[in-house]
Design an enzyme around this catalytic site. Structure first.
Site, short mmCIF file in Angstrom:
data_model
loop_
_atom_site.label_atom_id
_atom_site.label_comp_id
_atom_site.label_asym_id
_atom_site.label_seq_id
_atom_site.Cartn_x
_atom_site.Cartn_y
_atom_site.Cartn_z
N HIS A 1 18.78 32.35 27.66
CA HIS A 1 18.45 31.53 28.83
C HIS A 1 18.07 32.44 29.98
O HIS A 1 18.65 33.51 30.13
CB HIS A 1 19.66 30.65 29.23
CG HIS A 1 19.27 29.52 30.12
ND1 HIS A 1 19.13 29.66 31.48
CD2 HIS A 1 18.95 28.23 29.84
CE1 HIS A 1 18.76 28.51 32.00
NE2 HIS A 1 18.63 27.62 31.02
N ASP B 1 19.97 23.38 24.33
CA ASP B 1 18.95 22.78 23.46
C ASP B 1 19.25 22.98 21.99
O ASP B 1 18.82 22.19 21.15
CB ASP B 1 17.58 23.38 23.78
CG ASP B 1 17.11 22.92 25.14
OD1 ASP B 1 17.12 21.71 25.36
OD2 ASP B 1 16.79 23.77 25.97
#
Ligand code: CMC
Length: 431
Positions: A307, A365
């Site tokens: 991320h 996700d």
């Protein structure tokens, strides 16, 4: 924001400029570089890695510590105790609602869930196999052609009406994208159901049979919405703010946000996770793909890992991981080959030095992709579901920007590296 002294920038032959430093309520200080323009220089920061584009009181992230707060409330507490409607109220209004505020808010949203009947004709113009996000960008943008009675962005009441319309109608449009895709009839919203249950109903019910929502799956879907509701100044939110800074209407701005969200490095990641799991195919292949992800000469990346901001476990991923196990247990799917493969990938990546040293944890996700698949939501709809959750964040951020007295049209500058001035040459003297 509180003044916290100054930074001094020295440049050229002994020149200097004082730059004010400000503190927020929590988080790092910022250097106000607005006066730099007077020096004739700009800052250079591709990807905005060191740039705060605005001040905001909505969402706080500390990527190193793995913290995410909406209006000061930790995401774990909201995901555990609140539902998506309460989170929407909190984001839009800044405070948790009382029971009567909550009831009035929800009833207002419910009374706007249908779309203008003429809007259904829009769908017929698209190919049946169009990607739902392609249709979403078009249809959400088109809302401004249907609801132009309240489009004055300087009128707070108009902004509130548009916010309600977007929040209420985006799920209906998202479900219609799926139904058009599959050839199933559009289902009108059912206003006796919760926000999350109504979406699942519009996705999966048919006019021929009664649809009874499963509370475990409804709760899981509601959590997905809560976890995706806002995430500070990410690519799509910054896009919404930038589009809105020119005075564009909220439907156009949210359509721009949907377009930005579509990319695989942003909202398209959960779709990319599932596609990659299909490509890997079997637990026996995991080692080969982990090796590819680690190979510097191979551009392959493990989707759902890493991320830009979280260099620790994404707090949303922790919640989603728990939800993922609840859903797999409810549906008896722990032995499904795809889920087994995902869990094996997670296990190896969490133990592997490459991923540990680069702080590449599974992101939200990774798990939301698995949960959505278990809920029966097709992979092509994953990013549309993300857009559905994020709509409230986009509207809240857009509203905050419009109300900010310091707001200006977004207009970054550049470092020009093209040819210096040169004169045009006739074609017979070129080459
Ligand atoms: N698999 C393998 N290696 C990776 C991965 C990955 N998923 N992500 C980053 N790396 C490596 C990368 O190769 C680089 O290595 P080196 O230092 O040797 O060159 C290092 O880690 C840093 O990568 P980066 O691209 O500079 O990091 P970033 O912070 O700019 O990128 C990211 C963040 C999310 C774009 C990236 O981790 C990625 O592409 N992940 C896969 C896609 C994904 O899951 N995206 C969803 C993000 S969360 C959704 C959202 O909030 O919208």
């Amino acid at each position: 924001m509180k003044s916290n002294g100054k930074a001094v920038l020295t440049y050229g032959d002994g020149k200097s400029v004082d730059l004010p430093v400000y503190s927020g309520s929590i988080g790092p200080d910022v250097i106000d570089i607005r006066s730099l323009g007077q020096t004739g220089m700009f800052t250079y920061d591709p990807g905005f890695l060191a740039t705060a584009s605005c001040q905001s009181a909505i969402t706080y992230i500390d990527g190193d510590a793995g913290l995410l707060y909406y209006r000061g409330y930790p995401i774990e507490q909201l995901a555990q105790n609140a539902d998506f409607m309460e989170v929407c109220y909190l984001l839009l209004n800044g405070e948790l609602p009382t029971a009567s505020q909550r009831a009035a808010f929800e009833s207002n949203i419910r009374s706007h869930t249908m779309v203008h009947d003429q809007l259904t004709n829009f769908f017929k113009g698209f190919r049946r196999d169009a990607h739902p996000m392609a249709v979403m960008v078009g249809v959400v943008g088109a809302l401004s052609a249907f609801y132009h009675d309240a489009l004055s962005i300087t009128n707070a009441e108009h902004r509130a009406i548009s916010a309600t319309r977007l929040l209420a109608k985006v799920p209906t449009i998202a479900a219609m994208c799926y139904r058009y895709n599959t050839g199933l009839p559009f289902m009108y919203p059912r206003n006796d159901l919760s926000y999350a249950a109504n979406f699942l109903y519009m996705m999966f019910a048919t006019p021929c049979e009664e649809y009874v929502p499963n509370p475990v799956l409804v709760r899981a879907f509601d959590r997905i919405l809560t976890l995706h509701a806002d995430h500070e100044q990410n690519a799509s939110t910054s896009t919404v703010r930038l589009a809105g800074s020119s005075g564009a209407n909220p439907f156009a701005c949210i359509a721009a946000g949907i377009a930005a969200l579509w990319g695989p490095a942003h909202g398209g990641a959960n779709e990319a996770v599932l596609k990659q799991l299909s490509e890997i195919g079997d637990v026996s292949q995991v080692g080969k793909y982990i090796a590819r992800a680690k190979d510097k000469n191979d551009s392959f990346r493990l989707m759902g890992f890493g991320h830009r901001v979280y260099k620790n476990m994404d707090p949303r991923a922790g919640v989603m991981r728990q939800t993922c196990h609840e859903v797999l247990t409810e549906l008896g799917l722990h032995d499904d080959p795809m889920f087994k493969l995902a869990l094996e990938l997670e296990r190896i990546a969490l133990e592997d030095d490459y991923f540990i040293s680069k702080k590449l944890y599974p992101n939200v996700d990774f798990y939301s992709g698995i949960v959505l698949r278990a809920l029966g939501i097709p992979v092509s709809m994953f990013t549309a579901v993300f857009a559905l959750g994020r709509t409230v964040g986009w509207i809240t951020q857009w509203n905050e920007m419009i109300s900010d007295p310091e707001q200006k049209i977004g207009r970054p500058r550049q470092l020009y590296v093209g040819p210096p001035k040169r004169d045009w040459v006739p074609v017979n003297r070129r080459g």
